[in-house]
Design an enzyme around this catalytic site. Structure first.
Site, PDB file in Angstrom:
ATOM      1  N   ASN A 183       0.866  -1.186   0.000  1.00 29.53           N
ATOM      2  CA  ASN A 183       0.000   0.000   0.000  1.00 29.53           C
ATOM      3  C   ASN A 183       0.899   1.231   0.000  1.00 29.53           C
ATOM      4  O   ASN A 183       2.103   1.128   0.222  1.00 29.53           O
ATOM      5  CB  ASN A 183      -0.938  -0.038   1.223  1.00 29.53           C
TER       6      ASN A 183
ATOM      7  N   ASP B  44      -3.438  -6.776   5.614  1.00 32.41           N
ATOM      8  CA  ASP B  44      -4.311  -7.690   6.349  1.00 32.41           C
ATOM      9  C   ASP B  44      -4.230  -9.118   5.815  1.00 32.41           C
ATOM     10  O   ASP B  44      -4.544 -10.059   6.523  1.00 32.41           O
ATOM     11  CB  ASP B  44      -5.764  -7.206   6.263  1.00 32.41           C
TER      12      ASP B  44
ATOM     13  N   LYS C 251      10.538 -16.810  -9.521  1.00 34.10           N
ATOM     14  CA  LYS C 251       9.667 -15.821 -10.166  1.00 34.10           C
ATOM     15  C   LYS C 251       8.541 -16.530 -10.957  1.00 34.10           C
ATOM     16  O   LYS C 251       8.821 -17.476 -11.706  1.00 34.10           O
ATOM     17  CB  LYS C 251      10.532 -14.974 -11.113  1.00 34.10           C
TER      18      LYS C 251
ATOM     19  N   PHE D  96      -3.870   3.300  15.030  1.00 32.99           N
ATOM     20  CA  PHE D  96      -4.169   4.267  13.966  1.00 32.99           C
ATOM     21  C   PHE D  96      -5.117   3.577  12.999  1.00 32.99           C
ATOM     22  O   PHE D  96      -4.919   2.402  12.677  1.00 32.99           O
ATOM     23  CB  PHE D  96      -2.884   4.700  13.235  1.00 32.99           C
TER      24      PHE D  96
ATOM     25  N   LYS E 129     -12.711  -0.593  16.706  1.00 31.77           N
ATOM     26  CA  LYS E 129     -11.319  -1.070  16.793  1.00 31.77           C
ATOM     27  C   LYS E 129     -10.717  -0.790  18.167  1.00 31.77           C
ATOM     28  O   LYS E 129      -9.983  -1.611  18.713  1.00 31.77           O
ATOM     29  CB  LYS E 129     -10.462  -0.415  15.714  1.00 31.77           C
TER      30      LYS E 129
ATOM     31  N   LYS F 231      -9.595  -4.173  19.971  1.00 26.18           N
ATOM     32  CA  LYS F 231      -8.138  -4.411  20.098  1.00 26.18           C
ATOM     33  C   LYS F 231      -7.616  -4.010  21.472  1.00 26.18           C
ATOM     34  O   LYS F 231      -6.418  -3.991  21.681  1.00 26.18           O
ATOM     35  CB  LYS F 231      -7.399  -3.667  18.983  1.00 26.18           C
TER      36      LYS F 231
END
Ligand code: C5P
Length: 402
Positions: free
Chosen positions: A215, A284, A294, A328, A342, A346
Site C-alpha cells: 500500500n 491484512d 519468479k 491508527f 477497533k 483491540k
C-alpha cells in the site's frame, strides 16, 4: 518571579539581531541568569548599533561574540563551533526578517548565522519587526519553511511598534520568552526513562521473490511520532516497513518487510515497552503460497489465495499489562463507528482515525488530520496540519495518561 526548574544549569546562546527591540536582550539575559541559566550572547553587526555589547557582557558575565575572526586569548577555539556545542538551546531574540530569511537559505556570512548553521541543538526565533515586514509573503513562507524543518518560533504580539504603526510584530513579552524556553526543556526531557515502540510504513506481502502486494503508506506519520518521542528523551524502537524517507536520529531502527516479520519483532520488543504507537499500514492478507522462483507468465489466469495475516495490534492488546496502546485507523466510511469498534476490539487506550478520502489527510502527504478517541470516550479533533506538529499533539495527549 516564577521559578522554572527546567532552566537551572542550562546553557543558552542568545543571538541578538539589529532591531529596536535589541535593547530587550539585556532584560532577557538578566531574567535567564536569575533562573540559574548561563548565557552567551552573539550579536550581529547591526545589533551593535542598538545596544552596547558591554551591557550584555556585564549582565551575562560572559564575553559577547560578534566577529567571526576576532582573535581571542584562547585562539585555538573556533568560536562558531564551540558556541554551537556549548549551547543547550539557541534563542534568537529579537529575530529580524533578515536573520530568519538568511537561515532559511542556509546563508552563514557572519558569526551568528554561522553558529545557527553549525549547531545541532534546537533554535528558537522570537521575531520582532514591522507588521508589513512580518506579513510579507516571503517572510511568512520562510517562517513556515523553518517551522517544518524543526525550528521553533515564539510568536510576536500586537501593539504599538517603534515605527509608530500599530499591529503585529512586537517582540513577545520577556516573561513569555522565558516561559517558552522553560516549556521547551520540559517537553524535551519529559519522556526520559520511557520506552516507546513505533511501527511505521507499509508491509509487503510477497507473491514470489520480486512481486508483492503493498500500500502507499509513506511512513511519515510514524517517523514523526518516533522523532517527537526521541526528541523528548524517550528510548524509541522504530519497526519500519520499506520507506523512502530518512529515519529520525537517536532511535533504534528495525527494518521489516512482511506483516509476519513486523509481528515477530513487535512481540519481541513489547514486554519492555511503556507506550506503543502502531501507525504502520499492515497488510491484512498475505499470499498463501509464496513461490520460491519468479512466477512465469502464461496464457492462463493466475489465481492467488490470500490468507489472513496476524493482527499485530490485537495480539498486543491481548497481552497488554502496563502498556499504553495507540492504534491508527485509516478509514473511508463510517469513520467514527469503525474507529470506536477497533478501540474496543483491540483493547486500545487511544485510536487516531483519519478519513483518507479527505484532501490533506491521506497516506503519502506531509499533512494529516483526524480524530483521536480515548478509551474513556473523549474525542479530540485535529485540523489539517504538518505530520510533525500533529505528532507533538498526539504525544502530548497520550503523556497526560501516564
Ligand atoms: O483493523 P485495522 O487494520 O484498520 O486497524 C488499524 C490498526 O491496527 C493500526 O494501528 C495498524 O497498525 C494495526 N494493525 C496491525 N496488524 C494488522 C492490521 C492492522 O497491527 N494485521
Amino acid at each position: 518571579m516564577v521559578k522554572y526548574k527546567e532552566l537551572e544549569g542550562k546553557n543558552i546562546v542568545l543571538g541578538v539581531t539589529g532591531g529596536i527591540a535589541a535593547f530587550k536582550a539585556a532584560d532577557i539575559i538578566s531574567r535567564l541568569k536569575k533562573q540559574g541559566a548561563s548565557v552567551k550572547a552573539v550579536m550581529t553587526k547591526n545589533a551593535l548599533n542598538f545596544i552596547h555589547p558591554l551591557t550584555l557582557e556585564t549582565l551575562s558575565g560572559n564575553p559577547v561574540y560578534h566577529d567571526t575572526f576576532e582573535h581571542r586569548a584562547n585562539a585555538w577555539e573556533i568560536d562558531h563551533i564551540s558556541l554551537a556545542k556549548w549551547a543547550d538551546v539557541m534563542l534568537i531574540a529579537p529575530a529580524t526578517a533578515n536573520i530568519i530569511s538568511k537561515v532559511r537559505c542556509g546563508i552563514a556570512d557572519d558569526l551568528l548565522s554561522t553558529v545557527i548553521m553549525a549547531t545541532i541543538k534546537d533554535v528558537l526565533f522570537a521575531p520582532a519587526m514591522n507588521t508589513n515586514m512580518l506579513y510579507n509573503p516571503i517572510v511568512q513562507e520562510n517562517i513556515s519553511y523553518l517551522s517544518q524543518k524543526g525550528y521553533g518560533f515564539i510568536s510576536s504580539k500586537s501593539g504599538m511598534l517603534a515605527c509608530g504603526d500599530f499591529g503585529d510584530g512586537k517582540l513577545a513579552d520577556v516573561d513569555d520568552i522565558v516561559g517558552h524556553l522553560a516549556r521547551h526543556f520540559e517537553n524535551r526531557e519529559g519522556m526520559n526513562g520511557i520506552n516507546v515502540m513505533v511501527t511505521a510504513g507499509p508491509t509487503r506481502e510477497y507473491l514470489d521473490p520480486v512481486r508483492f502486494i503493498s500500500n502507499p503508506s509513506s511512513g511519515k506519520m510514524g517517523y514523526a511520532i518516533a522523532k517527537e518521542c526521541a526528541d523528548r528523551g524517550a528510548k524509541v524502537d522504530l519497526i519500519t516497513g520499506p520507506t523512502n524517507i530518512e529515519p529520525p536520529e537517536n532511535v533504534n531502527i528495525y527494518k521489516v518487510n512482511t506483516a509476519k516479520e513486523m509481528y515477530e519483532r513487535a512481540l519481541e520488543l513489547y514486554p519492555n515497552c511503556d507506550i506503543v504507537f502502531k501507525s504502520a499500514a499492515v497488510g491484512d492478507y498475505g499470499v498463501e503460497r509464496v513461490e520460491e522462483n519468479k512466477i512465469k507468465k502464461s496464457d492462463e489466469t493466475l489465481e492467488l489465495v490470500l490468507v489472513r495475516n496476524p493482527d499485530i495490534l490485537k495480539e498486543l492488546g491481548r497481552q497488554k499489562r502496563k502498556q499504553i496502546l495507540v492504534g491508527f485507523a485509516a478509514e473511508t466510511e463510517n469513520i467514527e463507528q469503525n474507529a470506536l469498534k477497533k478501540l474496543k476490539d483491540k483493547n486500545l487506550d487511544f485510536i487516531f482515525v483519519n478519513d483518507i478520502k479527505r484532501a490533506g489527510a491521506g497516506f503519502e502527504g506531509d499533512t494529516n488530520a483526524g480524530i483521536l478517541f480515548t478509551k474513556e470516550g473523549d474525542k479530540m479533533e485535529f485540523a489539517i496540519q504538518e505530520k510533525s506538529g500533529l505528532a507533538g499533539s498526539i504525544v502530548d495527549v497520550v503523556l497526560k495518561q501516564i
